[in-house]
Enzyme design. Structure first.
Site, PDB file in Angstrom:
ATOM      1  N   TRP A  63     -15.459  11.758 -13.145  1.00  0.00           N
ATOM      2  CA  TRP A  63     -14.596  11.434 -12.004  1.00  0.00           C
ATOM      3  C   TRP A  63     -13.892  12.672 -11.444  1.00  0.00           C
ATOM      4  O   TRP A  63     -13.562  12.729 -10.255  1.00  0.00           O
ATOM      5  CB  TRP A  63     -13.559  10.378 -12.387  1.00  0.00           C
ATOM      6  N   ASN A  79     -10.657   2.738   2.978  1.00  0.00           N
ATOM      7  CA  ASN A  79     -10.259   2.557   1.580  1.00  0.00           C
ATOM      8  C   ASN A  79     -11.265   1.728   0.783  1.00  0.00           C
ATOM      9  O   ASN A  79     -11.585   2.054  -0.373  1.00  0.00           O
ATOM     10  CB  ASN A  79      -8.880   1.903   1.499  1.00  0.00           C
ATOM     11  N   GLU A  91       0.832  -1.198   0.000  1.00  0.00           N
ATOM     12  CA  GLU A  91       0.000   0.000   0.000  1.00  0.00           C
ATOM     13  C   GLU A  91       0.871   1.255   0.000  1.00  0.00           C
ATOM     14  O   GLU A  91       0.535   2.261  -0.643  1.00  0.00           O
ATOM     15  CB  GLU A  91      -0.935   0.004   1.213  1.00  0.00           C
ATOM     16  N   TRP A 122       1.741   1.606  -3.477  1.00  0.00           N
ATOM     17  CA  TRP A 122       0.739   2.244  -4.335  1.00  0.00           C
ATOM     18  C   TRP A 122       0.880   3.768  -4.281  1.00  0.00           C
ATOM     19  O   TRP A 122       0.762   4.454  -5.303  1.00  0.00           O
ATOM     20  CB  TRP A 122      -0.670   1.825  -3.925  1.00  0.00           C
ATOM     21  N   TRP A 141      -8.866   7.925  -8.310  1.00  0.00           N
ATOM     22  CA  TRP A 141     -10.112   8.212  -9.032  1.00  0.00           C
ATOM     23  C   TRP A 141     -10.040   7.718 -10.471  1.00  0.00           C
ATOM     24  O   TRP A 141     -11.010   7.160 -10.998  1.00  0.00           O
ATOM     25  CB  TRP A 141     -10.423   9.706  -8.972  1.00  0.00           C
ATOM     26  N   TRP A 143     -20.269  11.667 -20.059  1.00  0.00           N
ATOM     27  CA  TRP A 143     -20.610  11.985 -18.677  1.00  0.00           C
ATOM     28  C   TRP A 143     -21.929  12.757 -18.621  1.00  0.00           C
ATOM     29  O   TRP A 143     -22.264  13.516 -19.532  1.00  0.00           O
ATOM     30  CB  TRP A 143     -19.508  12.814 -18.022  1.00  0.00           C
TER      31      TRP A 143
END
Length: 483
Positions: free
Chosen positions: A366, A348, A282, A285, A389, A313
């Protein structure tokens, strides 16, 4: 006897590294033997810098107070200034007759541009400067694909990072600082970074203690309560995650410190090694997103996959507002959004669910979700926030396939089976039994009345049907592929 060079001060420019330990710039300045002048510049003027959100501004205030207190304990002061950092620091260096200026690099294009401008100004003034690495485990230019680009898939990226071995050992905290002659400092309260009318930060104060000492305490507590992270991290009511993200965001603790503390804990207790490996992935990431940002400075505004530029969208202010306020009618989504508003953070697993709901069920861009998180998260990171995102939306690096649409009911039933997380954040649903709390619209009128729930009254009806929303998302994706 000290030489002239040793009596001239050196300036340390604090940035997103609000700590004393493992601070390469501060360490080098201290080792020089010269008086140290510590400076923080609130720069909201330099071109390209993204202003931080409201929740992060609250955190920054507390973090600067903590850093100032830590420096005072070592005999030094923190000088606060506001303005374009390159010009402000060049002026401070000349006013103080500084021998050099030290800072830790931030591998983000606008931040590098500010540092470059400062370097140019110092060179013109005949003042030395020293740039130190500090915010990543590995320099972005050290991890490249075969064609020389940054890597876009996490697993091979993280394998490559691990193959390089341990990062350099964290640097020690200075035991004392030789203070430089005082310079005028602005007052933190004059910056008005904290909310006043209304003061909505009560939940932040109740949840968090910013600062380097608190970061170290949190890390030690997290490592002490293993095992269980690898499996338990997906369950929002279990409280097994580290809570280090805002401390990392503001550099109150460094990735290297986390790395070595975690590795030491695993060596001391081999049974927790799988949990530690997952935890470090993590951290990996975060590293991955920082490397992405170094390669793509417009990560928060442009799709990494250009095909998504044509995505259809929907503009729906009513639905967007319902999502922001935690009034979608889907308990797991609403619980997450209310947790965010109260505490400045969100579990998360729930972040993925609420993000998927916005971009897929509601077909809302987004970037609007990213902007809301940017303003309300205390851990809103320049890389991780847009990177996450884009991952959920399917348009980013290592992205989840667009046709993977999280079912909020199934996610809720799987990861909050007893409804504890929902009851914590949506007390109006607390009286519903476990089998109904995930989808209260399936309850009978008698069951709703017994629990004190009025759908459309004290809790909303779902703003969209899951199956209809999923099908609309898949149809939009099919339309995009045809284009």
């Amino acid at each position: 006897m000290l030489t002239t060079a040793e009596t001239r001060p050196v300036v340390v420019w604090f940035r997103d590294d609000l700590r004393l330990a493992d601070h390469p710039a501060l360490h080098a300045a201290t080792e020089s033997g010269a008086p140290v002048l510590c400076v923080y510049v609130l720069d909201e003027e330099s071109e390209g810098l993204r202003p931080i959100g409201a929740a992060a501004r609250w955190w920054l205030t507390q973090s600067l107070r903590a850093l100032s207190s830590e420096l005072r304990a070592l005999g030094a002061a923190l000088v606060l200034r506001r303005g374009p950092a390159a010009a402000v620091l060049a002026e401070i260096a000349q006013q103080s007759d500084a021998a050099a200026v030290h800072w830790n690099e931030i591998e983000i294009a606008p931040h590098r541009a500010v540092a470059d401008a400062l370097a140019d100004a110092l060179t013109m003034a005949g003042i030395a400067y020293h740039r130190h690495r500090g915010d990543t485990l590995v320099a972005p230019n050290a991890i490249r694909s075969k064609d020389g680009r940054g890597m876009r898939v996490f697993t091979p990226f993280w394998r490559r990072v691990l193959s390089l071995g341990d990062p350099p050992q964290p640097l020690p905290r200075p035991t004392t600082l030789r203070p430089a002659p005082a310079l005028p400092s602005e007052q933190l309260s004059d910056w008005r970074l904290e909310p006043t009318t209304p003061d909505w930060a009560g939940g932040l104060r109740a949840t968090w203690t910013p600062g380097e000492a608190a970061a170290q305490t949190r890390l030690a507590g997290f490592l002490a309560k293993q095992p269980g992270y690898a499996e338990g991290r997906d369950y929002p009511d279990r409280h097994v995650t580290s809570g280090l993200s805002p401390h990392l965001r503001f550099g109150e603790i460094s990735p290297r410190q986390v790395w070595y503390a975690a590795r030491f804990a695993a060596a001391e207790r081999p049974a927790i090694a799988p949990d530690i490996d997952k935890f470090l992935s993590e951290i990996g990431w975060r590293e991955f997103c920082r490397h992405l940002l170094a390669e793509h400075p417009d990560l928060a505004s442009r799709n990494l996959q250009p095909a998504f530029d044509a995505f259809p969208w929907q503009s729906d202010e009513t639905a967007l507002s319902a999502w922001q306020r935690g009034r979608t009618g889907y308990p797991i989504v609403d619980a997450g959004m209310r947790e965010l508003w109260h505490s400045g953070t969100m579990h998360n697993r729930v972040r993925m669910v609420v993000a998927s709901f916005l971009v897929k069920h509601l077909l809302i861009d987004w970037r609007l979700g990213e902007q809301w998180f940017w303003d309300t998260l205390v851990d809103a990171d320049f890389g991780s926030n847009p990177g996450n995102w884009q991952w959920v939306a399917g348009c980013g690096a290592d992205a989840a396939p667009y046709f993977r649409v999280f079912n909020p009911v199934l996610q809720s039933e799987k990861f909050d089976a007893g409804g504890a997380y929902i009851r914590r954040w949506i007390p109006e649903l607390a009286g519903l039994p476990d089998n109904l709390i995930h989808q209260p619209w399936t309850a009978t009128p008698i069951e709703l009345a017994a629990a004190g729930v009025e759908l459309g009254g004290n809790y909303p009806q779902p703003i969209i049907d899951h199956k209809a929303g999923r099908q609309r998302a898949l149809s939009a994706y099919a339309e995009l592929r045809q284009r």
